[in-house]
Design an enzyme around this catalytic site. Structure first.
Site, short mmCIF file in Angstrom:
data_model
loop_
_atom_site.label_atom_id
_atom_site.label_comp_id
_atom_site.label_asym_id
_atom_site.label_seq_id
_atom_site.Cartn_x
_atom_site.Cartn_y
_atom_site.Cartn_z
N GLY A 13 -23.68 38.54 54.35
CA GLY A 13 -24.40 38.26 53.13
C GLY A 13 -23.80 37.04 52.46
O GLY A 13 -23.02 36.30 53.06
N ALA A 15 -21.46 36.61 50.19
CA ALA A 15 -20.00 36.54 50.05
C ALA A 15 -19.33 36.22 51.38
O ALA A 15 -18.42 35.38 51.45
CB ALA A 15 -19.46 37.85 49.49
N GLY A 47 -33.68 38.13 41.84
CA GLY A 47 -33.10 37.36 40.75
C GLY A 47 -32.37 36.15 41.31
O GLY A 47 -32.13 36.04 42.51
N GLU A 112 -33.03 36.65 32.02
CA GLU A 112 -33.04 38.04 32.47
C GLU A 112 -32.23 38.88 31.49
O GLU A 112 -31.65 38.37 30.54
CB GLU A 112 -32.49 38.14 33.89
N HIS A 229 -30.93 49.67 38.63
CA HIS A 229 -31.95 48.72 38.21
C HIS A 229 -33.08 49.51 37.57
O HIS A 229 -33.56 50.50 38.14
CB HIS A 229 -32.47 47.90 39.39
N ARG A 276 -29.04 46.12 31.73
CA ARG A 276 -29.71 47.03 32.66
C ARG A 276 -29.38 48.49 32.42
O ARG A 276 -30.24 49.36 32.59
CB ARG A 276 -29.36 46.65 34.10
N HIS A 334 -28.57 50.19 42.41
CA HIS A 334 -28.78 48.78 42.71
C HIS A 334 -27.50 48.03 43.07
O HIS A 334 -27.49 47.21 43.97
CB HIS A 334 -29.44 48.12 41.51
N GLU A 358 -19.63 42.46 46.74
CA GLU A 358 -19.85 43.80 46.19
C GLU A 358 -18.89 44.84 46.76
O GLU A 358 -18.61 45.85 46.11
CB GLU A 358 -21.30 44.24 46.43
N ARG A 369 -22.79 45.17 35.43
CA ARG A 369 -22.96 43.76 35.79
C ARG A 369 -24.07 43.09 35.00
O ARG A 369 -25.16 43.64 34.84
CB ARG A 369 -23.25 43.65 37.29
#
Length: 482
Positions: A13, A15, A47, A112, A229, A276, A334, A358, A369
């Protein structure tokens, strides 16, 4: 790969790719569970990336919003490094070929939840994660220092007297295992959202890297903090629930119940753009009262196909035309703010073992977060880790050491049962009695007791029970808020 031992990075991913690319010219062995990183949360991220790119914005303001969303449980130095390097991260991504959305020569900035300013950069509207991943995949495939192996799963770690000495991988297509010597290993294996019945995460986000690191002697940090989320698409599917990006609310969409009442009215100063955890709890509580929750974005009209093509396609695939119909939504697991305890350079308690993204927890996100800080974290801290490992490395240990495994895996039926239990006990609103009952049930269940998934959920339950007051995403109905 001759000469100095290669750096091994597990996870493809954002990272893992940022770490591997930034470790040049050091040789890197890159391993992932699926071809070209497609089975990861980065690919599903709608996002964008938060960065203070507007003339009226600042890194200080970005830090303020990050700390406020995180309930001031954040590590301040980690936050400061993140926001101070955010603009540079966006420029680096541009250099890797990420096609950010522009208005002329200026970034098209969105807003957001939890942000007091427009500071979210997107690529392809709500296809930011996929666009970013594609560019980094191409860069990694063209990088001469990276050896990207076929799909493989991390199965075991070898730990000697002086730390990591090797790893074992299993190739699912061939059914065979392979042992690899290494002196330094980076875990960028993602979160554990797939352990919840309702989740936006793919099946590979099951906490496997976290579980293996803990078995090898790494420390855990903030395991109780799981972000939900508030707006996943409320449909019956096998697997991850489709995500409905928060940017829709940034563009003016609003949440309503069956009676047409706006559920966030007078609930928070930022309304539908509250952090969130606040919105997810409100949606959850309305659902417990028997209401369905709807996201109304029908007024956006032409904006749909330009800014939100991914959500539009997802909705149409489930028989919903969001241009004229409200979207049914539900909270879903999420992002895991907790994980393998790591410092700002990714170091864990095990010599030679590093964690980033993560899978790691350096405290940057605190108890909740801030939206669009996750891709940013992967880039900023992936680059920092890769650069630090580029020229500094340990020699291969002379002793082999012991093999560390996670334990047996739960079968399909037991895993479905576990996901339901995790959602019930560790969802957006928690209760001490329910969590204790779930822990006892895990200990009694023959299909789950002793499985690594059951043991990991038990660790999360223990952390949640130990935090007796509500904080951020860890909200207890039986306890006051810190």
């Amino acid at each position: 790969m001759s000469g100095a031992p290669p750096l091994v990075v597990v996870g493809c991913g954002v990272a893992g790719l940022a770490t591997a690319l930034s470790a040049a010219p050091r040789k890197v062995l890159l391993l992932g569970r699926a071809p070209a990183g497609i089975d990861c949360c980065t690919a599903l991220a709608q996002g964008g990336i938060a960065a203070a790119l507007d003339s009226g914005d600042s890194a200080d303001a970005h830090a303020h919003d990050t700390l406020a969303a995180g309930a001031d449980h954040n590590d301040y130095d980690a936050v400061r490094y993140l926001v101070d390097n955010a603009v540079m991260a966006v420029r680096w991504l541009q250099a890797q070929g990420v096609p950010f959305d522009l208005e002329g020569t200026r970034f098209l900035l969105g807003r957001e939840g939890g942000h007091r300013r427009n500071r979210i950069v997107h690529a392809g509207g709500d296809a930011s994660g996929a666009s970013l991943l594609l560019a980094l995949i191409r860069a990694a495939q063209n990088a001469p220092h990276i050896d990207w192996r076929p799909p493989a799963m991390l199965d075991a770690l070898r730990i000697g007297d002086h730390g990591v000495s090797g790893l074992r991988i299993v190739r699912p297509d061939e059914g065979r295992s392979e042992d690899i010597d290494c002196a330094e290993l980076v875990l960028a294996t993602g979160g554990c959202g797939a352990l919840f019945a309702a989740s936006t995460n793919p099946s590979g986000a099951d906490g496997n890297g976290l579980a293996l690191a803990l078995a090898a002697g790494a420390q855990a940090r903030d395991l109780e903090f799981v972000q939900f989320h508030p707006t996943a698409l409320s449909v019956r599917v096998n697997g991850a629930l489709p995500l409905i990006t928060e940017a829709l609310r940034g563009a003016g969409a609003r949440l309503y119940d069956d009676d047409g009442a706006p559920i966030m009215a007078e609930r928070h100063p930022l309304g539908d753009l509250a952090p969130r955890d606040v919105v997810a709890r409100q949606v959850w509580q309305a659902q417990q009262a028997g209401q369905r929750i709807w996201l109304d974005a029908t007024h956006l009209h032409e904006t749909w196909l330009l800014q939100f093509p991914t959500v539009y396609a997802l909705c149409r695939a489930h028989g919903i035309d969001p241009r004229v119909q409200r979207i049914p939504v539900t909270p879903a697991a999420h992002f895991h703010m907790g994980g393998i305890a790591a410092d700002l350079d990714g170091r864990t308690a095990v010599e030679g073992l590093y964690a980033v993204g993560e899978a790691a927890c350096n405290g940057v996100h605190g108890a909740n977060r801030l939206a669009s800080n996750s891709l940013l974290e992967g880039v900023v801290y992936g680059r920092r880790l890769g650069q630090s490992l580029a020229s500094i490395h340990r020699h291969l240990p002379t002793e082999h050491g012991r093999w560390v495994v996670r334990g047996r895996s739960a079968d399909t039926a037991a895993l479905l049962e576990l996901r339901a239990l995790t959602w019930r006990a560790l969802g957006p609103v928690r209760d001490g009695a329910v969590m204790r009952e779930a822990r006892e049930e895990l200990a009694r269940d023959a299909g789950l007791a002793g499985s690594w998934q059951g043991e990991l959920v038990t660790r999360i339950l223990d952390a949640a029970l130990a935090r007796t007051r509500s904080l951020g995403a860890h909200y207890r109905s039986d306890a006051p808020v810190d």
